[in-house]
Structures are given as C-alpha cells and as structure tokens.
Design a protein around this motif. Sequence first.
Motif, PDB file in Angstrom:
ATOM      1  N   MET A   1       0.836  -1.207   0.000  1.00  0.00           N
ATOM      2  CA  MET A   1       0.000   0.000   0.000  1.00  0.00           C
ATOM      3  C   MET A   1       0.868   1.252   0.000  1.00  0.00           C
ATOM      4  O   MET A   1       1.770   1.388   0.826  1.00  0.00           O
ATOM      5  N   GLY A   2       0.591   2.141  -0.932  1.00  0.00           N
ATOM      6  CA  GLY A   2       1.315   3.401  -0.990  1.00  0.00           C
ATOM      7  C   GLY A   2       0.574   4.495  -0.250  1.00  0.00           C
ATOM      8  O   GLY A   2      -0.402   4.255   0.466  1.00  0.00           O
ATOM      9  N   PRO A   3       1.008   5.719  -0.398  1.00  0.00           N
ATOM     10  CA  PRO A   3       0.363   6.841   0.285  1.00  0.00           C
ATOM     11  C   PRO A   3      -1.055   7.071  -0.233  1.00  0.00           C
ATOM     12  O   PRO A   3      -1.369   6.768  -1.384  1.00  0.00           O
ATOM     13  N   ASP A   4      -1.899   7.607   0.644  1.00  0.00           N
ATOM     14  CA  ASP A   4      -3.267   7.936   0.235  1.00  0.00           C
ATOM     15  C   ASP A   4      -3.664   9.272   0.849  1.00  0.00           C
ATOM     16  O   ASP A   4      -2.814  10.022   1.338  1.00  0.00           O
ATOM     17  N   LEU A   5      -4.971   9.567   0.830  1.00  0.00           N
ATOM     18  CA  LEU A   5      -5.470  10.876   1.255  1.00  0.00           C
ATOM     19  C   LEU A   5      -6.106  10.854   2.645  1.00  0.00           C
ATOM     20  O   LEU A   5      -6.763  11.820   3.034  1.00  0.00           O
ATOM     21  N   THR A   6      -5.903   9.772   3.393  1.00  0.00           N
ATOM     22  CA  THR A   6      -6.536   9.647   4.705  1.00  0.00           C
ATOM     23  C   THR A   6      -6.184  10.814   5.628  1.00  0.00           C
ATOM     24  O   THR A   6      -7.065  11.439   6.245  1.00  0.00           O
ATOM     25  N   PHE A   7      -4.912  11.129   5.731  1.00  0.00           N
ATOM     26  CA  PHE A   7      -4.475  12.199   6.635  1.00  0.00           C
ATOM     27  C   PHE A   7      -4.912  13.568   6.128  1.00  0.00           C
ATOM     28  O   PHE A   7      -5.277  14.440   6.913  1.00  0.00           O
ATOM     29  N   GLU A   8      -4.868  13.754   4.812  1.00  0.00           N
ATOM     30  CA  GLU A   8      -5.287  15.038   4.241  1.00  0.00           C
ATOM     31  C   GLU A   8      -6.759  15.314   4.535  1.00  0.00           C
ATOM     32  O   GLU A   8      -7.132  16.435   4.923  1.00  0.00           O
ATOM     33  N   ARG A   9      -7.589  14.288   4.366  1.00  0.00           N
ATOM     34  CA  ARG A   9      -9.031  14.483   4.577  1.00  0.00           C
ATOM     35  C   ARG A   9      -9.349  14.698   6.050  1.00  0.00           C
ATOM     36  O   ARG A   9     -10.209  15.511   6.392  1.00  0.00           O
ATOM     37  N   ALA A  10      -8.639  14.000   6.920  1.00  0.00           N
ATOM     38  CA  ALA A  10      -8.864  14.195   8.356  1.00  0.00           C
ATOM     39  C   ALA A  10      -8.461  15.603   8.774  1.00  0.00           C
ATOM     40  O   ALA A  10      -9.164  16.260   9.556  1.00  0.00           O
ATOM     41  N   MET A  11      -7.332  16.092   8.264  1.00  0.00           N
ATOM     42  CA  MET A  11      -6.906  17.436   8.608  1.00  0.00           C
ATOM     43  C   MET A  11      -7.840  18.484   8.010  1.00  0.00           C
ATOM     44  O   MET A  11      -8.165  19.495   8.657  1.00  0.00           O
ATOM     45  N   ALA A  12      -8.306  18.263   6.792  1.00  0.00           N
ATOM     46  CA  ALA A  12      -9.248  19.198   6.176  1.00  0.00           C
ATOM     47  C   ALA A  12     -10.531  19.293   6.994  1.00  0.00           C
ATOM     48  O   ALA A  12     -11.082  20.386   7.200  1.00  0.00           O
ATOM     49  N   ALA A  13     -11.010  18.147   7.494  1.00  0.00           N
ATOM     50  CA  ALA A  13     -12.215  18.157   8.325  1.00  0.00           C
ATOM     51  C   ALA A  13     -11.957  18.871   9.646  1.00  0.00           C
ATOM     52  O   ALA A  13     -12.813  19.592  10.161  1.00  0.00           O
ATOM     53  N   ARG A  14     -10.748  18.690  10.172  1.00  0.00           N
ATOM     54  CA  ARG A  14     -10.376  19.322  11.445  1.00  0.00           C
ATOM     55  C   ARG A  14     -10.332  20.838  11.325  1.00  0.00           C
ATOM     56  O   ARG A  14     -10.654  21.551  12.277  1.00  0.00           O
ATOM     57  N   CYS A  15      -9.938  21.336  10.150  1.00  0.00           N
ATOM     58  CA  CYS A  15      -9.842  22.796   9.999  1.00  0.00           C
ATOM     59  C   CYS A  15     -10.818  23.314   8.955  1.00  0.00           C
ATOM     60  O   CYS A  15     -10.491  24.167   8.133  1.00  0.00           O
ATOM     61  N   ASN A  16     -12.011  22.743   8.985  1.00  0.00           N
ATOM     62  CA  ASN A  16     -13.149  23.269   8.216  1.00  0.00           C
ATOM     63  C   ASN A  16     -12.937  23.261   6.708  1.00  0.00           C
ATOM     64  O   ASN A  16     -13.397  24.157   5.999  1.00  0.00           O
ATOM     65  N   GLY A  17     -12.244  22.250   6.221  1.00  0.00           N
ATOM     66  CA  GLY A  17     -12.170  22.034   4.787  1.00  0.00           C
ATOM     67  C   GLY A  17     -11.171  22.868   4.031  1.00  0.00           C
ATOM     68  O   GLY A  17     -11.111  22.810   2.805  1.00  0.00           O
ATOM     69  N   GLY A  18     -10.352  23.650   4.744  1.00  0.00           N
ATOM     70  CA  GLY A  18      -9.387  24.504   4.067  1.00  0.00           C
ATOM     71  C   GLY A  18      -8.250  23.715   3.463  1.00  0.00           C
ATOM     72  O   GLY A  18      -8.072  22.525   3.743  1.00  0.00           O
ATOM     73  N   PRO A  19      -7.426  24.348   2.634  1.00  0.00           N
ATOM     74  CA  PRO A  19      -6.279  23.664   2.039  1.00  0.00           C
ATOM     75  C   PRO A  19      -5.326  23.127   3.121  1.00  0.00           C
ATOM     76  O   PRO A  19      -5.135  23.756   4.166  1.00  0.00           O
ATOM     77  N   VAL A  20      -4.753  21.971   2.845  1.00  0.00           N
ATOM     78  CA  VAL A  20      -3.835  21.305   3.772  1.00  0.00           C
ATOM     79  C   VAL A  20      -2.477  21.151   3.096  1.00  0.00           C
ATOM     80  O   VAL A  20      -2.398  20.774   1.925  1.00  0.00           O
ATOM     81  N   ALA A  21      -1.419  21.444   3.834  1.00  0.00           N
ATOM     82  CA  ALA A  21      -0.058  21.322   3.293  1.00  0.00           C
ATOM     83  C   ALA A  21       0.603  20.044   3.777  1.00  0.00           C
ATOM     84  O   ALA A  21       0.393  19.609   4.906  1.00  0.00           O
ATOM     85  N   GLY A  22       1.419  19.448   2.926  1.00  0.00           N
ATOM     86  CA  GLY A  22       2.305  18.361   3.310  1.00  0.00           C
ATOM     87  C   GLY A  22       3.738  18.859   3.246  1.00  0.00           C
ATOM     88  O   GLY A  22       4.097  19.579   2.311  1.00  0.00           O
ATOM     89  N   LEU A  23       4.544  18.518   4.252  1.00  0.00           N
ATOM     90  CA  LEU A  23       5.929  18.997   4.304  1.00  0.00           C
ATOM     91  C   LEU A  23       6.907  17.850   4.513  1.00  0.00           C
ATOM     92  O   LEU A  23       6.648  16.938   5.302  1.00  0.00           O
ATOM     93  N   ASP A  24       8.024  17.941   3.811  1.00  0.00           N
ATOM     94  CA  ASP A  24       9.110  16.988   4.002  1.00  0.00           C
ATOM     95  C   ASP A  24      10.421  17.697   3.702  1.00  0.00           C
ATOM     96  O   ASP A  24      10.445  18.758   3.079  1.00  0.00           O
ATOM     97  N   GLU A  25      11.503  17.123   4.197  1.00  0.00           N
ATOM     98  CA  GLU A  25      12.826  17.684   3.932  1.00  0.00           C
ATOM     99  C   GLU A  25      13.763  16.567   3.501  1.00  0.00           C
ATOM    100  O   GLU A  25      13.537  15.392   3.776  1.00  0.00           O
ATOM    101  N   VAL A  26      14.833  16.976   2.816  1.00  0.00           N
ATOM    102  CA  VAL A  26      15.864  16.024   2.406  1.00  0.00           C
ATOM    103  C   VAL A  26      17.225  16.632   2.713  1.00  0.00           C
ATOM    104  O   VAL A  26      17.385  17.848   2.745  1.00  0.00           O
ATOM    105  N   GLY A  27      18.182  15.750   2.955  1.00  0.00           N
ATOM    106  CA  GLY A  27      19.547  16.218   3.121  1.00  0.00           C
ATOM    107  C   GLY A  27      20.018  16.347   4.551  1.00  0.00           C
ATOM    108  O   GLY A  27      20.930  17.119   4.826  1.00  0.00           O
ATOM    109  N   ARG A  28      19.470  15.566   5.470  1.00  0.00           N
ATOM    110  CA  ARG A  28      19.985  15.622   6.842  1.00  0.00           C
ATOM    111  C   ARG A  28      21.340  14.940   6.977  1.00  0.00           C
ATOM    112  O   ARG A  28      22.197  15.385   7.734  1.00  0.00           O
TER     113      ARG A  28
END
Length: 216
Positions: A1-28
């Motif tokens: 199973m790869g990534p899906d939208l479960t976390f995005e939809r939960a966060m959108a519901a938590r903050c009234n449907g607004g846009p949700v950002a995903g963040l990651d970094e590389v190079g530690r």
Amino acid sequence: MGPDLTFERAMAARCNGGPVAGLDEVGRGPWAGPVVACAVALPDPLDDFGGLPQAVFEALDDSKKLTEARREALFDPLSQAVSHAFGEASVQEIDDLNILQASLLAMRRALEGLPGPVCGALVDGNRDPNLGMPTELIVKGDGRSIAIAAASILAKVRRDRMMQALGMAFPGYGWERNMGYGTKEHQAGLATLGVTEHHRKSFAPIKARLQIGLNI
C-alpha cells in the motif's frame, strides 16, 4: 500500500475544509550542501485524486522508493499540478543551529513560501517545526500521505540538482553522484583536496579533517 489521502481528509475536516499542506525535507545526512524542504498544498483533498491528474497521483510514493529517473519524470507534472514552495537552510545555519533545527527551519521557510494560505499541515517525522497552525506529525509520512510524498519528491529532485551543480563547480568529491553523502569517493576527495565552503564543519568527519589542517 502506498500513500493515500486519509491524513489530508482528516486534517481538512479538522480545519473546516481549508487547504492542507504536506511537508518533508531532504539532506539531513550528507556531509556537504544545504538541507532542502518542500511544502505542497493539494488542489482538493476531498477529490478522489486530491485534485491531481490520476497518473501523477498513482505514481506518487516515498521518494526513496523511486528511481532517480522516475523522480525526474514526475518533477515537472507534479510541480504544475500542486501549489508548492521550497525552503532551505544553509551549511552555515546547519553548523550554527545543528542539523535538526536547520531542517525544521527549512520546513518553516517552505510553508511561508506557499502562494496561498493553508489551514493545517502534515509533517514527515516526529519533530514539530512549530508552524503556528494545526499540525500532524506522521512517522514515515512520505509513504503514507500523498501530500508528503509529493513534497518528498520535489525536495529530493531540487536538492539533487543543486548538488549536481556544486559537483561541477567543485570536482573531485563526486557530489554529482553521492549528493554530498560520505561515500568512499567523497572521503577520497576530502583526503586529497580538503574541506570546502560547502562542507558541514560541525559534522564529525569534516571536523576531523579540519583538525588535520587540510582545507580549501
């Protein structure tokens, strides 16, 4: 199973449907070069494919699981499909702050660079960057969240291209191949050519080389 939208939809519901950002970094881990973060805001977390073209959505995964060619092929269509921004922390900032704090700083800069507001953030890992908004920390999030997976790919390609350019400007360390990691080629370059301005002088192998007194 790869990534899906479960976390995005939960966060959108938590903050009234607004846009949700995903963040990651590389190079530690590398011994040279900046740390690079990316923030991605999906067009529509409630859509079946998050507002992405289906082919792009289905190709997304943790950047480390994709080949370099696949990441490069995804970079342009993904960049065009999502609102995104990059943030960096320099080698000097890494040395001044430590690599963890520099990584969190790069994430904050990426989020601040987004062209539009978001109401919440999904962050890869277990350290809170203090973004000033509802935030969910997701361990191995680049393999679980579509927005974080997208951010991981964009950040990886961006940093790889930076290191390839630095490799051309500073030949002998193999940065165009090792991206600044401490490979045998990089170690050989340090032994013969010394430490450059792009090396992380707070990292133990570089600090040890400086104590020998060989640098450029």
